[in-house]
Design an enzyme around this catalytic site. Structure first.
Site, PDB file in Angstrom:
ATOM      1  N   GLU A 139       0.796  -1.225   0.000  1.00  0.00           N
ATOM      2  CA  GLU A 139       0.000   0.000   0.000  1.00  0.00           C
ATOM      3  C   GLU A 139       0.838   1.289   0.000  1.00  0.00           C
ATOM      4  OE1 GLU A 139      -2.884  -0.386   3.157  1.00  0.00           O
ATOM      5  OE2 GLU A 139      -3.864  -2.072   2.184  1.00  0.00           O
ATOM      6  N   GLU A 189      -5.606  -8.384  -0.171  1.00  0.00           N
ATOM      7  CA  GLU A 189      -6.349  -8.069   1.061  1.00  0.00           C
ATOM      8  C   GLU A 189      -7.793  -7.743   0.703  1.00  0.00           C
ATOM      9  OE1 GLU A 189      -4.877  -5.045   3.739  1.00  0.00           O
ATOM     10  OE2 GLU A 189      -2.818  -5.777   3.522  1.00  0.00           O
TER      11      GLU A 189
END
Ligand code: IFM
Length: 451
Positions: free
Chosen positions: A177, A362
């Site tokens: 991320e 995720e």
């Protein structure tokens, strides 16, 4: 726990609904579960961020977290016994190199060595991430992601880790991320180092990608297979039909979703975002695109929610804000919007990854789960998984090579600035006793994925 309670909600899919080589897994990260007080781990910027009043709920930190450092065998058993195929974990830079560079904490590398062998012994494929936010404090003191030299330090760290562990990994990601590492942490100030500074943000947005490219180079040189990067995406919807709201949503999409994918896959940043950030960018940043755009083998997509975006008052870039939406919410206050997952899978496939394997690295939700005599009835999580997996299947049917789906997260854990209140786990953790108790979603998975 009675089986009747466990039956009150079930997963509406099985292995037969996905291609034969499709894998199911669950994901965690080092600082959120390991316990940074153990095993010679160095300090990270999350320790000092958490120790600063006002940053983290109740000032909680990852010193003990889920004590995974000592309980990893039990945790890997939980992954295997849920009938999952793979386990995504991250390596703590501060555990391996407590000063950020130089002397290696052998106990740290030994820990990951045992962990990976433990996965293989249980028939689980290891998916490693080199950086999931626990930056060693000495590097933070030198400016962290704002300092160009971080890319060299990250390359050195990659080499230390991959020389020892790289031969047994099914897949390796450089970063988890980049948006959170750069924008959330240097512009919005919500994560360590907690800055609200556009120059710091612009530098971090570039140097994290430069570090990614350098790390890929190192892994290629060492012959590490299946190298990728994990990006998070958020669906940006205009809050209303006005041209202003549409423009604000487009810019939000640019900062969040197009910047990092653009750098890695197009060797360019989106013009609309650059229009605001260029004055704050490092000098000659475009010269780095050959390194940043080094080919990767796969893209990891983390997806949770959408945001309704409206223009904000003032003229300073980016002049936008998120407003509350009408959809069902998780305990994070995040709207449940499964269609967004289909959007990102297909869009990334067509526009950026262009045929590369895609992993859903995720997806999951937090809920106010409570443990009673019958266990944890996390029905909303089971529903959430059902509707997001339906979107994954839809994308596969549309021809996208989606190869795996990882649920965030195995355990309730340290949810960063929100401390230990937000429970994302398939397994409940009592943060007093550190006892683990599988939730109904864990049992539902075990059943759905069983032979
Ligand atoms: O807990 C985080 C994780 O560290 C990164 N992705 C999102 C999760 C939920 O907020």
């Amino acid at each position: 726990m009675t089986s009747a309670k466990r039956e009150d909600s079930r997963l509406l899919f099985g292995r037969a609904d996905f291609p034969p080589d499709f894998k199911f897994g669950t994901a965690t990260s080092s600082y959120q579960i390991e316990g940074s007080a153990f095993g010679g781990c160095g300090a990270s910027h999350w320790d000092s961020f958490a120790a600063t009043p006002g940053n983290v709920v109740r000032g909680e930190n990852g010193a003990t977290a889920c004590d995974h450092f000592h309980r990893w065998r039990q945790d890997l058993d939980l992954v295997r016994d849920a009938n999952l195929d793979c386990y995504r974990f991250s390596i703590s830079w501060a555990r391996v190199l407590p000063e950020g560079w130089g002397s290696v904490n052998e106990a740290g590398l030994d820990f990951y060595d045992r962990l990976i062998d433990g996965m293989l012994a249980r028939g689980l494929e290891p998916f490693a991430t080199l950086y999931h936010w626990d930056l060693p404090s000495p590097l933070a003191s030198l400016g962290g992601w704002q300092n160009r030299s971080i890319a060299d330090r990250f390359a050195d760290y990659t080499e230390v880790v991959m020389r020892r562990l790289g031969d047994r990994l099914a897949a390796s990601a450089t970063f988890n991320e980049p948006w959170c590492i750069a924008w959330l942490s240097h512009f919005l100030g919500q994560h360590a180092p907690g800055l609200r500074d556009i120059r710091a943000a612009a530098h971090a947005m570039h140097f994290v990608l430069l570090a990614h490219g350098r790390s890929v180079e190192v892994m290629r040189g060492l012959g590490v297979k299946n190298v990728g990067v994990v990006m998070n995406f958020e669906y940006a919807q205009p809050a209303d039909e006005s041209p202003e709201a549409r423009a604000a949503a487009k810019l939000y999409d640019g900062i969040y979703n197009r910047w990092f994918a653009g750098g890695v896959f197009d060797k360019a940043y989106p013009a609309d975002v650059l229009a605001g950030l260029e004055p704050h960018m490092p000098k000659a940043f475009a010269d780095d695109f050959e390194i940043i755009g080094a080919p990767v083998d796969w893209l990891g997509i983390n997806y949770y929610t959408r945001k309704l975006i409206a223009p904000d008052s003032g003229t300073l870039f980016p002049a936008l804000k998120a407003v509350k939406g009408p959809l069902e919410k998780t305990s994070m206050g995040w709207e449940v919007y499964p269609e967004g997952l289909y959007h990102f899978i297909t869009w990334m496939h067509e526009t950026y990854a262009r045929g590369l394997p895609i992993h859903i690295t995720e997806n999951g939700m937090s809920s106010d789960d409570t443990l009673d005599a019958e266990g944890v009835a996390d029905t909303q999580r089971i529903d959430y998984l059902n509707c997001h997996l339906a979107e994954v299947r839809r994308a596969i049917d549309a021809g996208v090579p989606v190869k795996s789906y990882f649920i965030w997260s195995l355990l309730d854990n340290y949810e960063w600035a929100l401390g230990y209140d937000k429970r994302f786990g398939l397994v409940h953790v009592d943060f007093e006793t550190l006892e683990r108790q599988p939730k109904n979603s864990w049992y539902a998975l075990q059943k759905a994925l069983g032979a």
